[in-house]
Enzyme design. Structure first.
Site, PDB file in Angstrom:
ATOM      1  N   ARG A 186       9.063  93.246 108.086  1.00 38.27           N
ATOM      2  CA  ARG A 186       7.787  92.994 107.422  1.00 38.27           C
ATOM      3  C   ARG A 186       7.408  91.545 107.175  1.00 38.27           C
ATOM      4  O   ARG A 186       6.270  91.277 106.814  1.00 38.27           O
ATOM      5  CB  ARG A 186       7.744  93.765 106.090  1.00 38.27           C
ATOM      6  CG  ARG A 186       7.548  95.257 106.297  1.00 38.27           C
ATOM      7  CD  ARG A 186       7.421  95.985 104.998  1.00 38.27           C
ATOM      8  NE  ARG A 186       8.722  96.049 104.336  1.00 38.27           N
ATOM      9  CZ  ARG A 186       8.943  96.712 103.212  1.00 38.27           C
ATOM     10  NH1 ARG A 186       7.960  97.325 102.598  1.00 38.27           N
ATOM     11  NH2 ARG A 186      10.145  96.739 102.669  1.00 38.27           N
ATOM     12  N   ARG A 208       2.424  98.113 112.343  1.00 39.25           N
ATOM     13  CA  ARG A 208       2.642  99.176 111.365  1.00 39.25           C
ATOM     14  C   ARG A 208       1.345  99.703 110.756  1.00 39.25           C
ATOM     15  O   ARG A 208       1.343 100.761 110.129  1.00 39.25           O
ATOM     16  CB  ARG A 208       3.593  98.689 110.265  1.00 39.25           C
ATOM     17  CG  ARG A 208       5.089  98.780 110.582  1.00 39.25           C
ATOM     18  CD  ARG A 208       5.564 100.225 110.684  1.00 39.25           C
ATOM     19  NE  ARG A 208       4.957 101.041 109.637  1.00 39.25           N
ATOM     20  CZ  ARG A 208       5.332 101.056 108.376  1.00 39.25           C
ATOM     21  NH1 ARG A 208       6.357 100.339 107.985  1.00 39.25           N
ATOM     22  NH2 ARG A 208       4.712 101.802 107.497  1.00 39.25           N
ATOM     23  N   ASP A 236      16.788 102.665 111.539  1.00 35.60           N
ATOM     24  CA  ASP A 236      17.218 102.579 110.153  1.00 35.60           C
ATOM     25  C   ASP A 236      18.563 103.274 110.020  1.00 35.60           C
ATOM     26  O   ASP A 236      18.880 104.162 110.815  1.00 35.60           O
ATOM     27  CB  ASP A 236      16.198 103.218 109.208  1.00 35.60           C
ATOM     28  CG  ASP A 236      16.472 102.817 107.765  1.00 35.60           C
ATOM     29  OD1 ASP A 236      16.096 101.700 107.376  1.00 35.60           O
ATOM     30  OD2 ASP A 236      17.093 103.612 107.032  1.00 35.60           O
TER      31      ASP A 236
HETATM   32  O1  1CP Z   1       7.554  99.699 105.553  1.00 38.80           O
HETATM   33  C1  1CP Z   1       8.396  99.459 106.431  1.00 38.80           C
HETATM   34  O2  1CP Z   1       8.138  98.741 107.395  1.00 38.80           O
HETATM   35  C2  1CP Z   1       9.741 100.083 106.278  1.00 38.80           C
HETATM   36  C3  1CP Z   1      10.765  99.115 105.775  1.00 38.80           C
HETATM   37  C4  1CP Z   1      12.030  99.285 106.598  1.00 38.80           C
HETATM   38  C5  1CP Z   1      12.389  98.559 107.755  1.00 38.80           C
HETATM   39  C6  1CP Z   1      11.606  97.481 108.466  1.00 38.80           C
HETATM   40  C7  1CP Z   1      13.045 100.216 106.326  1.00 38.80           C
HETATM   41  C8  1CP Z   1      13.064 101.229 105.243  1.00 38.80           C
HETATM   42  N1  1CP Z   1      14.026 100.079 107.294  1.00 38.80           N
HETATM   43  C9  1CP Z   1      13.657  99.070 108.191  1.00 38.80           C
HETATM   44  C10 1CP Z   1      14.394  98.665 109.408  1.00 38.80           C
HETATM   45  C11 1CP Z   1      15.849  98.456 109.345  1.00 38.80           C
HETATM   46  N2  1CP Z   1      16.686  98.928 108.361  1.00 38.80           N
HETATM   47  C12 1CP Z   1      16.647  97.800 110.306  1.00 38.80           C
HETATM   48  C13 1CP Z   1      16.165  97.259 111.655  1.00 38.80           C
HETATM   49  C14 1CP Z   1      15.422  95.975 111.569  1.00 38.80           C
HETATM   50  C15 1CP Z   1      16.205  94.717 111.531  1.00 38.80           C
HETATM   51  O3  1CP Z   1      17.267  94.613 110.908  1.00 38.80           O
HETATM   52  O4  1CP Z   1      15.741  93.746 112.146  1.00 38.80           O
HETATM   53  C16 1CP Z   1      17.975  97.822 109.855  1.00 38.80           C
HETATM   54  C17 1CP Z   1      19.186  97.183 110.515  1.00 38.80           C
HETATM   55  C18 1CP Z   1      17.976  98.539 108.640  1.00 38.80           C
HETATM   56  C19 1CP Z   1      19.198  98.855 107.904  1.00 38.80           C
HETATM   57  C20 1CP Z   1      19.094  99.421 106.544  1.00 38.80           C
HETATM   58  N3  1CP Z   1      18.213 100.332 106.027  1.00 38.80           N
HETATM   59  C21 1CP Z   1      20.062  99.162 105.557  1.00 38.80           C
HETATM   60  C22 1CP Z   1      21.305  98.329 105.773  1.00 38.80           C
HETATM   61  C23 1CP Z   1      21.031  96.871 105.637  1.00 38.80           C
HETATM   62  C24 1CP Z   1      20.850  96.382 104.238  1.00 38.80           C
HETATM   63  O5  1CP Z   1      19.764  95.896 103.939  1.00 38.80           O
HETATM   64  O6  1CP Z   1      21.819  96.456 103.462  1.00 38.80           O
HETATM   65  C25 1CP Z   1      19.709  99.892 104.412  1.00 38.80           C
HETATM   66  C26 1CP Z   1      20.413  99.927 103.071  1.00 38.80           C
HETATM   67  C27 1CP Z   1      18.532 100.639 104.721  1.00 38.80           C
HETATM   68  C28 1CP Z   1      17.836 101.624 103.859  1.00 38.80           C
HETATM   69  C29 1CP Z   1      16.402 101.310 103.744  1.00 38.80           C
HETATM   70  N4  1CP Z   1      15.501 101.572 104.732  1.00 38.80           N
HETATM   71  C30 1CP Z   1      14.258 101.129 104.373  1.00 38.80           C
HETATM   72  C31 1CP Z   1      14.375 100.534 103.079  1.00 38.80           C
HETATM   73  C32 1CP Z   1      13.251  99.944 102.291  1.00 38.80           C
HETATM   74  C33 1CP Z   1      15.723 100.636 102.707  1.00 38.80           C
HETATM   75  C34 1CP Z   1      16.349 100.178 101.388  1.00 38.80           C
HETATM   76  C35 1CP Z   1      16.255 101.281 100.395  1.00 38.80           C
HETATM   77  C36 1CP Z   1      16.896 100.988  99.070  1.00 38.80           C
HETATM   78  O7  1CP Z   1      16.212 100.451  98.193  1.00 38.80           O
HETATM   79  O8  1CP Z   1      18.062 101.315  98.878  1.00 38.80           O
END
Ligand code: 1CP
Length: 349
Positions: free
Chosen positions: A32, A41, A77
């Site tokens: 984002r 998006r 994700d």
């Molecule tokens: O509105 C949007 O665009 C959605 C937001 C979003 C995005 C861009 C989410 C929801 N996931 C992702 C992509 C994503 N997630 C990637 C690929 C993109 C990149 O890294 O370049 C990856 C590797 C993840 C991994 C992910 N998802 C993790 C592990 C990494 C970390 O930050 O520790 C975790 C915990 C998630 C869960 C998740 N998915 C999305 C959100 C907002 C969250 C966090 C939720 C929470 O508050 O616990």
């Protein structure tokens, strides 16, 4: 792997081999903070984007087109495979599970993942990205580590403390163990399938493992992780990266995992992590994501400090210490990538 000459700079660093510069990629680099991601998006929701290979590949490549990053991370994700295991997940924008898994009966209903059947769109995304990206840049596949997926499954969504999940470990250790086991087996198969589809390395995100102390980590998490890593290792020689977020107190135990690269969050200086993990350890990290909001001069100094910390390591993959913040100016990422490349060019010949 015999043909080291054909490895990307990123893979060479993962293996501690001589390399032209320190490779860099950024956790959440496809996301984002990029205007082109936000524009895309507006047309398509998150789940559809992750399940449509052409769109997921476009998003994966967006930061690669903008910056000379050394590796792409698959746009997906950690929660995406859960639907194919029988647990539907919605995104609002964080993950939401309508029926959290909190009983042995529910655990028994969870199906082991068959990646080729349940996740063909992810494997196709990797194939597209690998075919479009130049051979000197790596593609990283990833998944959530068993404990972190367990946290979301039991809690039903994000949380600060994941008390339901930690309670479940204590109240129903057998059911909790069975859930961790099926997650571990599934994620091992998923990582192998991603490697076979063309991922140059695979990464396990243990985002919430910092909620555990060393004794709990050794009791509940390490045995299943060891099996997961061994199962991946048995089927692919691609580097395995393990990121224990908030894991500073766990490193003695983490050291027992035979992974190629240890991801380190920004709270622990790399030299200290290296002292615990040993002289052959390759580390990934660990600039504080907030440093990207400092003045350019201050940012350069913070980058140099991370590089200084990494000097004695067998290998170093530059990264942030956790995901990039959505309000980050993309120009600061350009500065970061260029600075790491310029500062380290020719250092490891
Ligand atoms: O509105 C949007 O665009 C959605 C937001 C979003 C995005 C861009 C989410 C929801 N996931 C992702 C992509 C994503 N997630 C990637 C690929 C993109 C990149 O890294 O370049 C990856 C590797 C993840 C991994 C992910 N998802 C993790 C592990 C990494 C970390 O930050 O520790 C975790 C915990 C998630 C869960 C998740 N998915 C999305 C959100 C907002 C969250 C966090 C939720 C929470 O508050 O616990």
């Amino acid at each position: 792997m015999n043909d080291h000459a054909s490895l990307t700079v990123f893979e060479r660093a993962c293996r501690g081999l001589p390399r032209a510069h320190t490779p860099i990629w950024v956790m959440r680099q496809a996301g984002r903070y990029l205007p082109e991601y936000r524009a895309l998006r507006e047309e398509v929701d998150f789940l559809t984007a992750t399940k449509t290979p052409e769109i997921a590949a476009r998003i994966t490549l967006q930061p690669m087109e903008r910056f000379p990053l050394d590796a792409a991370i698959l746009f997906s994700d950690i929660m995406t495979p859960l639907e194919a295991m029988g647990v539907p997940v919605e995104f609002a924008p964080g993950p939401v599970i309508q029926e959290p898994v909190r009983s042995a009966v529910q655990v028994a209903r969870i199906r082991e993942l068959v990646p080729e059947e349940g996740m063909p769109f992810v494997l196709d995304t990797i194939r597209i990205v690998r075919s479009e990206l130049s051979a000197d840049r790596a593609v990283i596949g990833f998944t959530g580590a068993p404990f972190t997926l367990f946290c979301y499954l039991v809690e039903g969504g994000g949380s600060k403390e994941f008390m339901w999940a930690r309670r479940f470990l204590r109240e129903e250790p057998e059911a909790a163990g069975a859930l961790l086991d099926v997650l571990g087996r599934s994620m091992a198969r998923y990582m192998v399938a991603q490697a076979e589809a063309g991922a140059n390395a695979v990464m396990l995100f243990d985002s919430w493992v910092g909620l555990l102390g060393p004794a709990e980590y050794r009791r509940f998490v390490l045995p299943v992780l060891k099996r997961t890593v061994a199962e991946i290792r048995a089927s692919t020689d691609r580097p395995i990266i393990y990121f224990a977020n908030g894991g500073a107190t766990l490193l003695e135990a983490v050291k027992e995992l035979e992974v190629d690269v240890y991801g380190i969050d920004w709270t622990l200086p790399l030299s200290r992590a290296g002292a615990t993990l040993g002289s052959s350890a390759v580390l990934q990290g660990n600039l504080d994501p907030a440093a990207l909001f400092a003045s350019e001069e201050d940012l350069r100094a913070s980058i140099d400090a991370v590089l200084e910390e990494a000097k004695g390591l067998a290998g170093h993959v530059f990264n942030l210490g956790h995901g990039i913040n959505r309000h980050t100016d993309p120009d600061r990422v350009a500065l970061l990538v260029d600075h790491v490349h310029e500062r380290t060019a020719g250092s490891f010949a």
